[in-house]
Design a protein around this motif. Structure first.
Motif, mmCIF file in Angstrom:
data_model
loop_
_atom_site.group_PDB
_atom_site.id
_atom_site.type_symbol
_atom_site.label_atom_id
_atom_site.label_comp_id
_atom_site.label_asym_id
_atom_site.label_seq_id
_atom_site.Cartn_x
_atom_site.Cartn_y
_atom_site.Cartn_z
ATOM 1 N N UNK A 74 0.821 -1.208 0.000
ATOM 2 C CA UNK A 74 0.000 0.000 0.000
ATOM 3 C C UNK A 74 0.857 1.261 0.000
ATOM 4 N N UNK A 75 0.343 2.294 -0.644
ATOM 5 C CA UNK A 75 1.000 3.599 -0.643
ATOM 6 C C UNK A 75 -0.053 4.623 -0.248
ATOM 7 N N UNK A 76 0.172 5.277 0.873
ATOM 8 C CA UNK A 76 -0.757 6.288 1.381
ATOM 9 C C UNK A 76 -0.493 7.628 0.699
ATOM 10 N N UNK A 77 -1.511 8.460 0.663
ATOM 11 C CA UNK A 77 -1.346 9.821 0.140
ATOM 12 C C UNK A 77 -0.338 10.557 1.016
ATOM 13 N N UNK A 78 0.416 11.457 0.404
ATOM 14 C CA UNK A 78 1.409 12.237 1.139
ATOM 15 C C UNK A 78 0.883 13.652 1.318
ATOM 16 N N UNK A 79 0.685 14.042 2.588
ATOM 17 C CA UNK A 79 0.101 15.344 2.899
ATOM 18 C C UNK A 79 1.141 16.407 3.223
ATOM 19 N N UNK A 80 2.362 15.985 3.540
ATOM 20 C CA UNK A 80 3.408 16.948 3.858
ATOM 21 C C UNK A 80 3.405 17.378 5.309
ATOM 22 N N UNK A 81 3.073 16.453 6.211
ATOM 23 C CA UNK A 81 2.991 16.801 7.640
ATOM 24 C C UNK A 81 4.336 16.761 8.358
ATOM 25 N N UNK A 86 7.146 11.713 5.340
ATOM 26 C CA UNK A 86 7.976 11.764 4.132
ATOM 27 C C UNK A 86 8.784 10.474 3.975
ATOM 28 N N UNK A 87 9.390 10.040 5.060
ATOM 29 C CA UNK A 87 10.179 8.809 5.035
ATOM 30 C C UNK A 87 9.296 7.603 4.672
ATOM 31 N N UNK A 88 8.110 7.539 5.246
ATOM 32 C CA UNK A 88 7.183 6.442 4.944
ATOM 33 C C UNK A 88 6.760 6.470 3.472
ATOM 34 N N UNK A 89 6.517 7.670 2.962
ATOM 35 C CA UNK A 89 6.092 7.821 1.567
ATOM 36 C C UNK A 89 7.193 7.353 0.616
ATOM 37 N N UNK A 90 8.418 7.793 0.843
ATOM 38 C CA UNK A 90 9.541 7.383 -0.012
ATOM 39 C C UNK A 90 9.713 5.864 0.038
ATOM 40 N N UNK A 91 9.678 5.302 1.231
ATOM 41 C CA UNK A 91 9.819 3.846 1.372
ATOM 42 C C UNK A 91 8.695 3.108 0.661
ATOM 43 N N UNK A 140 12.884 12.732 -5.113
ATOM 44 C CA UNK A 140 13.211 12.196 -3.788
ATOM 45 C C UNK A 140 14.146 13.146 -3.040
ATOM 46 N N UNK A 141 15.132 13.695 -3.733
ATOM 47 C CA UNK A 141 16.049 14.664 -3.111
ATOM 48 C C UNK A 141 15.280 15.906 -2.685
ATOM 49 N N UNK A 142 14.375 16.381 -3.552
ATOM 50 C CA UNK A 142 13.570 17.559 -3.216
ATOM 51 C C UNK A 142 12.689 17.289 -1.994
ATOM 52 N N UNK A 143 12.116 16.090 -1.913
ATOM 53 C CA UNK A 143 11.306 15.717 -0.745
ATOM 54 C C UNK A 143 12.149 15.766 0.528
ATOM 55 N N UNK A 144 13.334 15.190 0.465
ATOM 56 C CA UNK A 144 14.203 15.142 1.646
ATOM 57 C C UNK A 144 14.729 16.528 2.015
ATOM 58 N N UNK A 145 14.884 17.406 1.025
ATOM 59 C CA UNK A 145 15.282 18.784 1.326
ATOM 60 C C UNK A 145 14.136 19.548 1.998
ATOM 61 N N UNK A 146 12.916 19.310 1.530
ATOM 62 C CA UNK A 146 11.743 20.028 2.071
ATOM 63 C C UNK A 146 11.332 19.487 3.438
#
Length: 155
Positions: A74-81, A86-91, A140-146
């Motif tokens: 399963x992949x959950x929606x990413x809300x940016x909380x 973020x780590x769960x979404x990338x994984x 992925x890099x942008x996600x980890x930067x944000x």
């Protein structure tokens, strides 16, 4: 004496490693090229060319994790909380790509992830340059930067 050392499947191909004394010989085969359960090694032995039986009962190629899991991860929606989400979404994206056999396809992963952004993350994702949105490696890099990991060295 010839001895079959390894048989592995990857990307729809079968790799057979045969040992002759201290020498290993590898051969990559596509399933459609197998007319029987015999494999012709890519070399001529000192005695003769020949076929050497290996035990393959109708080869089952595992090009993805489909064979190990019955349903997609399963992949959950990413809300940016925050970082943990973020780590769960990338994984989850990585696990799903592996399940689909797309682990090396950055465009596929970016396309798969795009509709899963919501709320703050959707607003952020929509403002990214197209070259970042279309390439999972850059995204992925942008996600980890944000949403960076906390500085307290916890793992």
């Amino acid at each position: 004496m010839l001895q079959t050392e390894k048989i592995a499947a990857r990307n729809g191909e079968i790799c057979v490693v045969i040992r002759q004394g201290n020498t290993e010989h590898a051969r990559t085969l596509r399933p459609e090229s197998l007319s029987s359960t015999n494999v012709i090694p890519p070399y001529q032995s000192a005695l003769h060319w020949g076929t050497y039986p290996i035990k393959l009962s109708r080869p089952r190629i595992a090009t993805s994790a489909h064979s190990q899991m019955s349903s997609p991860p399963p992949v959950e929606r990413f809300k940016g909380t925050g970082w943990e989400e973020c780590e769960d979404f990338i994984s989850a994206i990585r696990a799903r790509a592996l399940w689909e056999g797309k682990q090396r396809d950055a465009a596929w992963k970016a396309d798969f992830a795009a509709p899963l952004f919501s709320r703050k993350a959707l607003s952020w994702h929509s403002r990214l340059p197209e070259e970042v949105r279309d390439d999972w490696s850059k995204l992925e890099i942008a996600l980890l930067d944000r949403w960076p990991a906390p500085d307290d060295d916890e793992e």
